[in-house]
Design an enzyme around this catalytic site. Structure first.
Site, PDB file in Angstrom:
ATOM      1  N   ALA A   1      11.958 -46.060  -5.343  1.00 31.37           N
ATOM      2  CA  ALA A   1      13.377 -46.450  -5.390  1.00 31.37           C
ATOM      3  C   ALA A   1      13.461 -47.956  -5.534  1.00 31.37           C
ATOM      4  O   ALA A   1      12.516 -48.687  -5.205  1.00 31.37           O
ATOM      5  CB  ALA A   1      14.110 -46.003  -4.118  1.00 31.37           C
TER       6      ALA A   1
ATOM      7  N   GLU B   1       0.810  -1.219   0.000  1.00 28.05           N
ATOM      8  CA  GLU B   1       0.000   0.000   0.000  1.00 28.05           C
ATOM      9  C   GLU B   1       0.845   1.272   0.000  1.00 28.05           C
ATOM     10  O   GLU B   1       0.601   2.168  -0.839  1.00 28.05           O
ATOM     11  CB  GLU B   1      -0.966  -0.004   1.196  1.00 28.05           C
TER      12      GLU B   1
ATOM     13  N   CYS C   1      -2.860  -3.676   7.160  1.00 28.86           N
ATOM     14  CA  CYS C   1      -2.475  -3.880   8.552  1.00 28.86           C
ATOM     15  C   CYS C   1      -2.729  -2.622   9.375  1.00 28.86           C
ATOM     16  O   CYS C   1      -2.657  -1.502   8.877  1.00 28.86           O
ATOM     17  CB  CYS C   1      -1.019  -4.312   8.654  1.00 28.86           C
TER      18      CYS C   1
ATOM     19  N   GLY D   1      11.288 -39.962   2.747  1.00 29.43           N
ATOM     20  CA  GLY D   1      11.005 -41.324   2.332  1.00 29.43           C
ATOM     21  C   GLY D   1       9.582 -41.751   2.641  1.00 29.43           C
ATOM     22  O   GLY D   1       8.758 -40.979   3.154  1.00 29.43           O
TER      23      GLY D   1
END
Length: 371
Positions: free
Chosen positions: A167, A57, A80, A300
């Protein structure tokens, strides 16, 4: 939203475009854009680029100058009303004598949360809210989540084969996905406040978890790298410590010698009860306390499954490569065995697109009934 004109939509759309320029740089602040319109023309524009620098602003008002008096201001987040690293934006709007402020979504920060709109209205400024709110919220999922529910926005990223494997049984996984998909992941990292992994991934893959895409305008910001390391097994020689940027190790054990060796490499080592209790929600609460907005999980199958099972995943990004690895390869996520198909974990496709030779699937978890 009814009540807004076509011009209102157009100018707020421009404010959203401006806000997106801060995608990689505003943490821990939100991404905000602003447009000042006087006499049917854009008089000034601005966007927030970095914490500690001017908000959208004041920048737009400065560009508009005297033309801001009597103007309409379009801003993507409620202005704000508190003093932070910069003065309150409502004071600048009131001092500029604008006539109308239109904002997209409310700011859930307790220091704002309606206070900005109230201060403007008390000064005689016409205030309207809700224009293109979903688009504004999509720009700031982490900032909004952190203030609304006390934890960051959690995005889990995985790469898999067509048969859902990540994997080989030996652990070999480089490279499962194509080069274009790996470059795309850099964009996910760059917009994230933190990249989170587990000690098992560090030991197996020895990742850097940094942003390496030179074409991205990250403005020098490096995401926090977080390792969940229950037994403090991360070696001081891990490549994480060869790169600039902060590393946070959250552990369940107090091992002074191991901790000191890791601190000597620049890590912050914290014994956290959430790690000992396998309470992933508490871990995310700690990251929210540290003002982390968006967290990207690159881990993982066990840790990824843990977040899914705990119902903590907000977004799941899967890069699907056009090949198969076989039934003995590592699974996508480790989840409990189910006795009833009705108990399955379900997702909604939010986006599907091809990235290089792979597919990128973006999914949103659906609530599990009765759980």
């Amino acid at each position: 939203m009814s009540g807004f004109s076509g011009d209102d939509h157009r100018y707020m759309g421009r404010a959203l475009e401006l806000a997106a320029r801060g995608l990689y740089s505003t943490d821990p602040n939100p991404r905000v854009g602003c447009v000042v319109v006087a006499d049917g023309q854009v008089a000034g524009e601005g966007f927030h680029a970095r914490a500690g620098e001017p908000h959208a602003e004041p920048l737009a008002l400065a560009a508009a100058g005297a033309r801001a008096a009597g103007a309409t201001v379009y801003v993507t987040l409620e202005p704000c009303a508190h003093v932070g690293r910069t003065p309150p934006c409502v004071e600048a709007l009131i001092a500029a004598r604008v006539a109308r402020v239109v904002y997209a979504c409310a700011d859930p920060n307790p220091r704002v949360n309606g206070g900005g709109a109230a201060a403007l209205a008390a000064a005689g400024i016409r205030v309207e809210a809700g224009l293109l709110a979903p688009a504004a919220e999509a720009l700031n999922p982490g900032f909004l989540a952190r203030h609304r529910r006390g934890r960051p926005w959690l995005r889990v990223k995985l790469g898999a084969s067509l048969d859902g494997r990540t994997a080989l049984a030996s652990g070999q996984s480089q490279w499962l996905t194509c080069e274009a998909a790996r470059a795309d992941v850099q964009r996910l990292r760059a917009r994230s406040s933190a990249v989170l992994t587990g000690a098992a991934t560090v030991l197996r893959d020895n990742p850097r978890l940094t942003v390496r895409e030179a074409s991205l305008d990250c403005r020098g910001r490096v995401p926090l790298r977080v390792v969940l390391d229950p037994q403090l097994a991360t070696p001081p020689g891990a490549r994480l410590f060869d790169e600039p940027g902060a590393v946070l190790l959250l552990t369940a054990v107090d091992k002074p010698a191991a901790a000191e060796a890791l601190r000597a490499r620049g890590a912050e080592v914290v014994v956290h009860p959430g790690v000992a209790a396998r309470d992933l929600a508490a871990v995310l609460g700690e990251l929210a306390r540290r003002e982390q907005n968006e967290v990207l999980v690159e881990a993982g199958a066990r840790l990824a499954g843990g977040f899914i099972e705990a119902g903590l995943v907000d977004e799941f990004v899967l890069y699907l490569a056009p090949h198969m690895l076989g039934h003995d390869a590592a699974p996508l996520a480790m989840l409990p065995m189910l006795d009833d198909l009705g108990d399955r974990w379900e997702f909604r496709f939010a986006d599907v697109r091809q990235v290089g030779s792979d597919l990128r699937l973006t999914l949103v978890p659906l609530p599990r009934e009765g759980r």
